[in-house]
Design a protein around this motif. Structure first.
Motif, PDB file in Angstrom:
ATOM      1  N   TYR A 113     -12.176  -2.491  -6.938  1.00 50.97           N
ATOM      2  CA  TYR A 113     -10.725  -2.347  -6.822  1.00 50.97           C
ATOM      3  C   TYR A 113     -10.177  -1.075  -7.474  1.00 50.97           C
ATOM      4  N   SER A 114     -11.002  -0.372  -8.254  1.00 53.00           N
ATOM      5  CA  SER A 114     -10.593   0.935  -8.787  1.00 53.00           C
ATOM      6  C   SER A 114     -11.150   2.078  -7.937  1.00 53.00           C
ATOM      7  N   ASP A 115     -11.898   1.760  -6.909  1.00 51.74           N
ATOM      8  CA  ASP A 115     -12.515   2.747  -6.021  1.00 51.74           C
ATOM      9  C   ASP A 115     -11.467   3.285  -5.043  1.00 51.74           C
ATOM     10  N   GLU A 116     -10.985   4.497  -5.313  1.00 57.67           N
ATOM     11  CA  GLU A 116      -9.913   5.062  -4.489  1.00 57.67           C
ATOM     12  C   GLU A 116     -10.320   5.243  -3.033  1.00 57.67           C
ATOM     13  N   LYS A 117     -11.606   5.434  -2.772  1.00 58.86           N
ATOM     14  CA  LYS A 117     -12.062   5.574  -1.380  1.00 58.86           C
ATOM     15  C   LYS A 117     -12.016   4.233  -0.636  1.00 58.86           C
ATOM     16  N   ALA A 118     -12.096   3.128  -1.375  1.00 58.84           N
ATOM     17  CA  ALA A 118     -12.111   1.801  -0.752  1.00 58.84           C
ATOM     18  C   ALA A 118     -10.711   1.270  -0.463  1.00 58.84           C
ATOM     19  N   VAL A 119      -9.735   1.639  -1.288  1.00 56.80           N
ATOM     20  CA  VAL A 119      -8.393   1.057  -1.215  1.00 56.80           C
ATOM     21  C   VAL A 119      -7.778   1.107   0.193  1.00 56.80           C
ATOM     22  N   PRO A 120      -7.878   2.216   0.931  1.00 55.39           N
ATOM     23  CA  PRO A 120      -7.254   2.232   2.265  1.00 55.39           C
ATOM     24  C   PRO A 120      -7.829   1.185   3.234  1.00 55.39           C
ATOM     25  N   PHE A 121      -9.039   0.707   2.954  1.00 62.60           N
ATOM     26  CA  PHE A 121      -9.689  -0.265   3.835  1.00 62.60           C
ATOM     27  C   PHE A 121      -9.270  -1.704   3.519  1.00 62.60           C
ATOM     28  N   PHE A 122      -8.668  -1.928   2.340  1.00 61.90           N
ATOM     29  CA  PHE A 122      -8.220  -3.266   1.967  1.00 61.90           C
ATOM     30  C   PHE A 122      -7.038  -3.660   2.840  1.00 61.90           C
ATOM     31  N   ASN A 123      -6.956  -4.932   3.161  1.00 62.55           N
ATOM     32  CA  ASN A 123      -5.818  -5.429   3.930  1.00 62.55           C
ATOM     33  C   ASN A 123      -4.786  -5.966   2.949  1.00 62.55           C
ATOM     34  N   SER A 124      -3.775  -5.155   2.686  1.00 59.25           N
ATOM     35  CA  SER A 124      -2.703  -5.590   1.786  1.00 59.25           C
ATOM     36  C   SER A 124      -1.430  -5.914   2.562  1.00 59.25           C
ATOM     37  N   ASP A 125      -1.560  -6.119   3.873  1.00 58.48           N
ATOM     38  CA  ASP A 125      -0.402  -6.476   4.689  1.00 58.48           C
ATOM     39  C   ASP A 125       0.221  -7.773   4.165  1.00 58.48           C
ATOM     40  N   ASN A 126       1.532  -7.774   4.051  1.00 57.64           N
ATOM     41  CA  ASN A 126       2.290  -8.957   3.649  1.00 57.64           C
ATOM     42  C   ASN A 126       1.945  -9.422   2.233  1.00 57.64           C
ATOM     43  N   CYS A 127       1.565  -8.482   1.366  1.00 58.41           N
ATOM     44  CA  CYS A 127       1.196  -8.816  -0.022  1.00 58.41           C
ATOM     45  C   CYS A 127       2.202  -8.267  -1.024  1.00 58.41           C
ATOM     46  N   ASN A 128       3.476  -8.236  -0.634  1.00 58.67           N
ATOM     47  CA  ASN A 128       4.564  -7.850  -1.540  1.00 58.67           C
ATOM     48  C   ASN A 128       4.367  -6.476  -2.174  1.00 58.67           C
ATOM     49  N   GLY A 129       3.803  -5.542  -1.420  1.00 55.69           N
ATOM     50  CA  GLY A 129       3.672  -4.175  -1.897  1.00 55.69           C
ATOM     51  C   GLY A 129       2.452  -3.883  -2.749  1.00 55.69           C
ATOM     52  N   ASP A 130       1.632  -4.890  -3.060  1.00 52.97           N
ATOM     53  CA  ASP A 130       0.420  -4.669  -3.848  1.00 52.97           C
ATOM     54  C   ASP A 130      -0.631  -4.029  -2.936  1.00 52.97           C
ATOM     55  N   ASN A 131      -1.177  -2.880  -3.342  1.00 56.16           N
ATOM     56  CA  ASN A 131      -2.229  -2.247  -2.535  1.00 56.16           C
ATOM     57  C   ASN A 131      -3.622  -2.558  -3.075  1.00 56.16           C
ATOM     58  N   PHE A 132      -3.703  -3.367  -4.140  1.00 53.78           N
ATOM     59  CA  PHE A 132      -4.954  -3.825  -4.736  1.00 53.78           C
ATOM     60  C   PHE A 132      -5.770  -2.703  -5.362  1.00 53.78           C
ATOM     61  N   HIS A 133      -5.106  -1.617  -5.754  1.00 53.93           N
ATOM     62  CA  HIS A 133      -5.771  -0.554  -6.500  1.00 53.93           C
ATOM     63  C   HIS A 133      -5.547  -0.844  -7.978  1.00 53.93           C
ATOM     64  N   TYR A 134      -6.590  -1.337  -8.642  1.00 48.78           N
ATOM     65  CA  TYR A 134      -6.500  -1.737 -10.042  1.00 48.78           C
ATOM     66  C   TYR A 134      -7.397  -0.837 -10.888  1.00 48.78           C
ATOM     67  N   THR A 135      -6.871  -0.374 -12.009  1.00 46.59           N
ATOM     68  CA  THR A 135      -7.628   0.559 -12.835  1.00 46.59           C
ATOM     69  C   THR A 135      -7.931   0.033 -14.234  1.00 46.59           C
ATOM     70  N   THR A 136      -7.477  -1.168 -14.549  1.00 40.41           N
ATOM     71  CA  THR A 136      -7.780  -1.747 -15.867  1.00 40.41           C
ATOM     72  C   THR A 136      -8.372  -3.148 -15.694  1.00 40.41           C
TER      73      THR A 136
END
Length: 186
Positions: A35-58
């Motif tokens: 979830y901290s992998d910036e190359k992976a984040v665009p492939f996650f499906n965050s549709d309808n998730c209240n704006g969370d893109n699931f990019h977590y760094t901590t």
């Protein structure tokens, strides 16, 4: 055969390369790599998730998300499984599945979300995830079709989806594009 309720006892699934088991707090450190992998984040499906893109760094943020997933499981909203490499026991991502109830033509469809570290966004891994879904999720979630998202840049994922029998939806899901669908018994 009577199918157990996926929300009473979460099943574990195993193929040659991967296993899926319900996500838990012990997975947080490994999942943070995904979830901290910036190359992976665009492939996650965050549709309808209240704006969370699931990019977590901590680690703290990753643990909070696992708490949310656990709450949603207990509330019977969806199931989140950790994707585990069988040969190393490394946790390389998660998948989510739920039965969609909506006032649209995709009512009673399942929605499958696939979040993988970019190193594992490969056809062999994705093929096994889709095989598990096709073999188990129609019955486990009582759905007539499974929807999943693959953006145009997700070439490995799209190749796997087409190989397994998914077809482009060619219409929006709510307001979102880039979905593929697989109908049961197709």
């Amino acid at each position: 055969m009577t199918m157990k309720d996926v929300y009473t006892e979460c099943p574990m699934y195993k193929k040659t390369l991967i296993a899926l088991r319900q996500t838990n707090m012990e997975d947080a450190e490994d999942l943070l790599k995904c979830y901290s992998d910036e190359k992976a984040v665009p492939f996650f499906n965050s549709d309808n998730c209240n704006g969370d893109n699931f990019h977590y760094t901590t680690l703290e943020r990753m643990k909070k998300q696992i708490e949310v997933w656990d709450f949603c499981y207990k509330n019977k909203d969806f199931v989140r499984w950790t994707v585990i490499l069988n040969n190393t026991n490394e946790k390389i991502g998660t998948i989510e599945m739920f039965h969609r109830i909506a006032d649209d033509k995709f009512n009673h469809y399942g929605l499958l979300r696939i979040d993988l570290h970019s190193d594992y966004e490969t056809q062999p891994i994705i093929n096994e995830i889709l095989e598990i879904a096709n073999e188990n999720f129609y019955e486990a979630f009582d759905v007539k079709a499974i929807l999943t998202k693959a953006i145009p840049d997700a070439t490995e994922r799209i190749t796997s989806l087409v190989r397994i029998g998914y077809q482009p939806l060619n219409s929006k899901l709510m307001t979102y594009d880039d979905y593929f669908v697989n109908l049961k018994n197709k």
